[in-house]
Design an enzyme around this catalytic site. Structure first.
Site, mmCIF file in Angstrom:
data_model
loop_
_atom_site.group_PDB
_atom_site.id
_atom_site.type_symbol
_atom_site.label_atom_id
_atom_site.label_comp_id
_atom_site.label_asym_id
_atom_site.label_seq_id
_atom_site.Cartn_x
_atom_site.Cartn_y
_atom_site.Cartn_z
ATOM 1 N N HIS A 265 43.635 43.589 41.476
ATOM 2 C CA HIS A 265 42.579 44.303 40.738
ATOM 3 C C HIS A 265 42.554 45.763 41.187
ATOM 4 C CE1 HIS A 265 38.875 44.857 38.458
ATOM 5 N NE2 HIS A 265 38.437 45.568 39.488
ATOM 6 N N HIS B 186 45.976 48.851 33.276
ATOM 7 C CA HIS B 186 46.992 48.135 32.498
ATOM 8 C C HIS B 186 47.757 49.126 31.639
ATOM 9 C CE1 HIS B 186 43.167 48.285 30.355
ATOM 10 N NE2 HIS B 186 43.883 48.427 29.252
HETATM 11 P P1 AMP Z 1 41.786 49.603 27.100
HETATM 12 O O1 AMP Z 1 40.909 50.003 25.949
HETATM 13 O O2 AMP Z 1 42.938 50.532 27.337
HETATM 14 O O3 AMP Z 1 40.977 49.325 28.345
HETATM 15 O O4 AMP Z 1 42.489 48.255 26.647
HETATM 16 C C1 AMP Z 1 41.934 46.995 26.807
HETATM 17 C C2 AMP Z 1 42.686 46.102 25.880
HETATM 18 O O5 AMP Z 1 42.478 44.761 26.275
HETATM 19 C C3 AMP Z 1 42.241 46.215 24.416
HETATM 20 O O6 AMP Z 1 43.338 46.620 23.604
HETATM 21 C C4 AMP Z 1 41.748 44.794 24.088
HETATM 22 O O7 AMP Z 1 42.067 44.400 22.770
HETATM 23 C C5 AMP Z 1 42.472 43.974 25.132
HETATM 24 N N1 AMP Z 1 41.817 42.719 25.492
HETATM 25 C C6 AMP Z 1 40.514 42.537 25.830
HETATM 26 N N2 AMP Z 1 40.284 41.248 26.109
HETATM 27 C C7 AMP Z 1 41.465 40.591 25.962
HETATM 28 C C8 AMP Z 1 41.875 39.236 26.107
HETATM 29 N N3 AMP Z 1 41.014 38.263 26.471
HETATM 30 N N4 AMP Z 1 43.174 38.925 25.871
HETATM 31 C C9 AMP Z 1 44.048 39.884 25.495
HETATM 32 N N5 AMP Z 1 43.724 41.190 25.352
HETATM 33 C C10 AMP Z 1 42.446 41.543 25.575
HETATM 34 ZN ZN ZN Z 2 40.692 42.716 37.593
#
Ligand code: AMP
Ligand code: ZN
Length: 114
Positions: free
Chosen positions: A47, A101
């Protein structure tokens, strides 16, 4: 592990997700709300809230992130057409999950950034 973090929960198997690949330091899932035909997330297992949270001494994690992104792009046959890696860092960039990420986007002509 952060108990309130959705990506930590996915990595721990507490929330279902299709984990398509695991490397030494990362796991890889398909984005739940894809913005392109290929929309993959490369996520460190540890994390780390943001890019600045990655210790500069941890060059194996940094290398693994890019190595994994390259492997995934290869496996999706994206090298010829191209693809984009994105890190949304903080509010101005619209970061919604505070666990660092990398987005891998491809499979179409991507719009301009910014
Ligand atoms: P960010 O806006 O760069 O923080 O990206 C977060 C990403 O995580 C977004 O594109 C969401 O669609 C994706 N996301 C959130 N929850 C999940 C989940 N449970 N499984 C897969 N992707 C997710
Ligand atoms: Zn985390």
């Amino acid at each position: 592990m952060d108990n309130d973090c959705i990506f930590c929960k996915i990595n721990a198997g507490l929330i279902p997700a299709n984990i398509v690949f695991r490397s030494n330091h990362c796991f890889v899932i398909e984005d739940i709300s894809p913005k392109a035909p290929v929309h993959i997330l490369i996520i460190p297992k540890v994390h780390v809230k943001s890019l600045s949270g990655i210790p500069s001494s941890n060059d194996s994690l940094s290398a693994d992130i890019f190595d994994t992104a390259s492997k995934i792009a290869n496996s999706k046959n994206l090298n010829g057409h191209g693809y984009r890696l994105v890190i949304n860092q903080g509010p101005d960039a619209g970061q919604t999950v505070e666990h660092m990420h990398v987005h891998l986007l491809g499979g179409k002509v991507l719009g301009e950034m910014g």
